[in-house]
Design a protein around this motif. Structure first.
Motif, PDB file in Angstrom:
ATOM      1  N   ALA A  45       0.546  -1.113  -0.035  1.00 39.14           N
ATOM      2  CA  ALA A  45      -0.697  -0.262   0.184  1.00 39.14           C
ATOM      3  C   ALA A  45       0.946   1.135  -0.289  1.00 39.14           C
ATOM      4  O   ALA A  45       0.099   2.259  -0.887  1.00 39.14           O
ATOM      5  N   ARG A  46       2.440   1.401   0.855  1.00 37.71           N
ATOM      6  CA  ARG A  46       2.466   2.732   0.991  1.00 37.71           C
ATOM      7  C   ARG A  46       3.121   3.473   0.046  1.00 37.71           C
ATOM      8  O   ARG A  46       3.283   4.366  -0.576  1.00 37.71           O
ATOM      9  N   PRO A  48       3.719   0.323  -3.278  1.00 33.31           N
ATOM     10  CA  PRO A  48       3.428  -0.693  -4.213  1.00 33.31           C
ATOM     11  C   PRO A  48       4.174  -1.445  -5.006  1.00 33.31           C
ATOM     12  O   PRO A  48       4.672  -1.053  -5.488  1.00 33.31           O
ATOM     13  N   TYR A  57      -4.199  -2.263  -7.841  1.00 33.89           N
ATOM     14  CA  TYR A  57      -4.307  -1.435  -8.315  1.00 33.89           C
ATOM     15  C   TYR A  57      -4.384  -1.469  -9.620  1.00 33.89           C
ATOM     16  O   TYR A  57      -5.013   0.377 -10.241  1.00 33.89           O
ATOM     17  N   HIS A  63     -10.698   0.838  -4.962  1.00 34.57           N
ATOM     18  CA  HIS A  63     -10.727   2.624  -4.368  1.00 34.57           C
ATOM     19  C   HIS A  63     -12.147   3.561  -4.970  1.00 34.57           C
ATOM     20  O   HIS A  63     -12.235   4.599  -5.427  1.00 34.57           O
ATOM     21  N   GLY A  86      -0.282  10.032  -5.747  1.00 35.93           N
ATOM     22  CA  GLY A  86       0.084   8.950  -5.272  1.00 35.93           C
ATOM     23  C   GLY A  86      -1.532   8.321  -5.904  1.00 35.93           C
ATOM     24  O   GLY A  86      -1.656   7.574  -5.644  1.00 35.93           O
ATOM     25  N   GLY A  88      -1.195   5.823  -7.692  1.00 33.13           N
ATOM     26  CA  GLY A  88      -1.220   4.141  -7.896  1.00 33.13           C
ATOM     27  C   GLY A  88      -1.767   4.030  -9.537  1.00 33.13           C
ATOM     28  O   GLY A  88      -0.458   4.559 -10.446  1.00 33.13           O
ATOM     29  N   ASP A 107       3.804   9.811  -7.954  1.00 35.77           N
ATOM     30  CA  ASP A 107       3.707   7.988  -7.467  1.00 35.77           C
ATOM     31  C   ASP A 107       5.212   7.697  -7.388  1.00 35.77           C
ATOM     32  O   ASP A 107       5.978   8.199  -8.469  1.00 35.77           O
ATOM     33  N   HIS A 108       5.457   7.808  -6.062  1.00 35.50           N
ATOM     34  CA  HIS A 108       7.206   7.619  -5.996  1.00 35.50           C
ATOM     35  C   HIS A 108       7.316   5.722  -5.859  1.00 35.50           C
ATOM     36  O   HIS A 108       7.934   5.119  -5.482  1.00 35.50           O
ATOM     37  N   MET A 112       3.907   1.810  -9.605  1.00 34.80           N
ATOM     38  CA  MET A 112       2.618   2.581 -10.140  1.00 34.80           C
ATOM     39  C   MET A 112       2.766   3.173 -11.473  1.00 34.80           C
ATOM     40  O   MET A 112       1.860   3.731 -11.704  1.00 34.80           O
ATOM     41  N   GLY A 128       7.846  10.736  -7.895  1.00 31.71           N
ATOM     42  CA  GLY A 128       8.216  11.977  -7.248  1.00 31.71           C
ATOM     43  C   GLY A 128       7.841  11.940  -6.229  1.00 31.71           C
ATOM     44  O   GLY A 128       7.233  10.858  -5.883  1.00 31.71           O
ATOM     45  N   ASP A 129       7.983  12.510  -4.816  1.00 31.21           N
ATOM     46  CA  ASP A 129       7.221  12.617  -3.489  1.00 31.21           C
ATOM     47  C   ASP A 129       6.435  13.265  -3.410  1.00 31.21           C
ATOM     48  O   ASP A 129       6.929  14.705  -3.816  1.00 31.21           O
ATOM     49  N   ALA A 130       5.644  13.160  -2.783  1.00 32.75           N
ATOM     50  CA  ALA A 130       4.971  14.192  -2.498  1.00 32.75           C
ATOM     51  C   ALA A 130       4.818  15.653  -1.558  1.00 32.75           C
ATOM     52  O   ALA A 130       4.274  16.613  -1.952  1.00 32.75           O
ATOM     53  N   SER A 146      -6.001  10.404  -3.235  1.00 30.89           N
ATOM     54  CA  SER A 146      -7.042   9.234  -3.135  1.00 30.89           C
ATOM     55  C   SER A 146      -6.793   8.438  -2.180  1.00 30.89           C
ATOM     56  O   SER A 146      -5.364   7.720  -2.622  1.00 30.89           O
ATOM     57  N   VAL A 147      -6.475   7.834  -1.105  1.00 33.28           N
ATOM     58  CA  VAL A 147      -6.303   6.697  -0.622  1.00 33.28           C
ATOM     59  C   VAL A 147      -4.770   7.367   0.222  1.00 33.28           C
ATOM     60  O   VAL A 147      -4.140   6.228  -0.386  1.00 33.28           O
TER      61      VAL A 147
END
Ligand SMILES: C[S@@+](CC[C@H](N)C(=O)[O-])C[C@H]1O[C@@H](n2cnc3c(N)ncnc32)[C@H](O)[C@@H]1O
Length: 230
Positions: A45-46, A48, A57, A63, A86, A88, A107-108, A112, A128-130, A146-147
Motif C-alpha cells: 500500500a505505501r 506498492p 491497483y 478505491h 499518489g 497509484g 507517485d513514488h 505504480m 516523485g515525492d508528495a 485518493s487514499v
C-alpha cells in the motif's frame, strides 16, 4: 530463514493475498526479520510493488468510491489541469482525461508509475515525492489525493506543496480513511498502525494551516472528503 520464520512471513503475506513471488522478493531484499511488517506495508500500500500490486491497483473497483467522490467534487472539464498525488494505478487520471481535462499523476512507486502510464495513456505521470512536487507554482487548476493522505508523515508540508502548485482559486479534493475503519479491510493491520487517522475538525485544521481557504470535510461510510481552494 528457519521454518518458524518462513511460516510467519508466509502468514503475513497471505493476509494480503501474497504468495511465493513476494516471499522471494522479501528474501531478495536482504532485510532483518524485524523489518518485515514495514516492508509488507510498502509492498501492499505505501509504495506498492510486485505483480499482485499491479493487479490490485489496476483493477476497476480499486478505491472506486473515493475516485467517484473526488471527481464529483472537482467537476473537471476542458481547460482544467489536474494533478493526482499518489496516483497509484492511474484510474483517476484516466477518468479525469475523459472529462476533457489534462491530467498529471505523481507517485513514488516505480511500479505504480509504470502501471499508471499504461492505464491512463494521455496523462503525464512522474515519479516523485508528495513532499517536494516537481512542478512550478500555479501549474494546476485542481489537485487530488485518493487514499494517500493516511500515509503522510508531514501532512501540512504536503498540503502546502499542493497549494503552491495550484493556481489562485484552484480546487483541492482529498479522500482519506476515517478512524472507525481502523482494523477493517479498508485499513487492516499492520497498515493501520503506521497510518494517520484524523477527526474531521483536525483534518480541516491541517488544510487551514497549509493556507487553504473554503475548507470543508464531508464524512460518510467511514471515509472523509476534504475540500478547499487555494
Ligand atoms: C493506497 S495507494 C492508493 C493509490 C490510488 N490513489 C488509489 O486510490 O487507488 C497509495 C499510493 O500513494 C503513493 N504514495 C504514498 N506516499 C507517497 C508519497 N509520499 N509521495 C508519492 N506517492 C506516495 C503510493 O506509492 C501508492 O501508489
Amino acid at each position: 530463514m528457519d521454518d518458524a520464520a518462513e511460516r510467519r512471513f508466509r502468514e503475513g503475506l497471505a493476509t494480503f493475498g501474497l504468495g511465493d513471488d513476494d516471499l522471494e522478493a522479501w528474501r531478495a531484499a536482504g532485510l532483518a526479520p524485524e523489518a518485515f511488517d514495514d516492508w509488507l506495508i510498502d509492498r501492499v500500500a505505501r509504495r506498492p510493488s510486485g505483480e499482485h500490486a499491479r493487479q490490485v491497483y489496476g483493477a476497476e473497483d480499486v478505491h472506486d468510491w473515493a475516485r467517484r467522490d473526488i471527481l464529483d467534487q472537482l467537476r473537471l472539464g476542458p481547460g482544467d489541469r489536474l494533478l493526482d498525488v499518489g496516483c497509484g494505478g492511474g484510474l483517476l487520471l484516466r477518468d479525469a482525461l475523459a472529462t476533457g481535462a489534462a491530467a498529471t499523476g505523481l507517485d513514488h512507486s516505480p511500479t505504480m508509475v509504470e502501471l499508471a502510464r499504461r492505464r491512463a495513456p494521455g496523462a503525464e505521470v512522474v515519479e516523485g515525492d508528495a513532499g517536494q512536487l516537481p512542478f512550478p507554482d500555479g501549474a494546476f487548476s485542481a489537485v487530488s489525493m485518493s487514499v494517500v493522505f493516511f500515509f503522510l508523515d508531514d501532512p501540512v508540508g504536503v498540503l502546502r506543496e499542493c497549494r503552491r502548485v495550484l493556481q489562485p482559486g484552484g480546487r483541492l479534493a482529498v479522500y482519506t480513511t476515517g478512524a472507525e475503519l481502523r482494523g477493517t479491510p479498508a485499513a487492516p493491520e499492520p497498515v493501520a498502525s503506521v497510518g494517520h487517522f484524523y477527526g474531521d475538525d483536525e483534518l480541516a485544521g491541517l488544510a487551514t494551516s497549509a493556507g487553504f481557504a473554503g475548507v470543508a470535510v464531508k464524512h460518510h461510510d467511514g471515509g472523509q472528503l476534504l475540500t478547499a481552494h487555494a
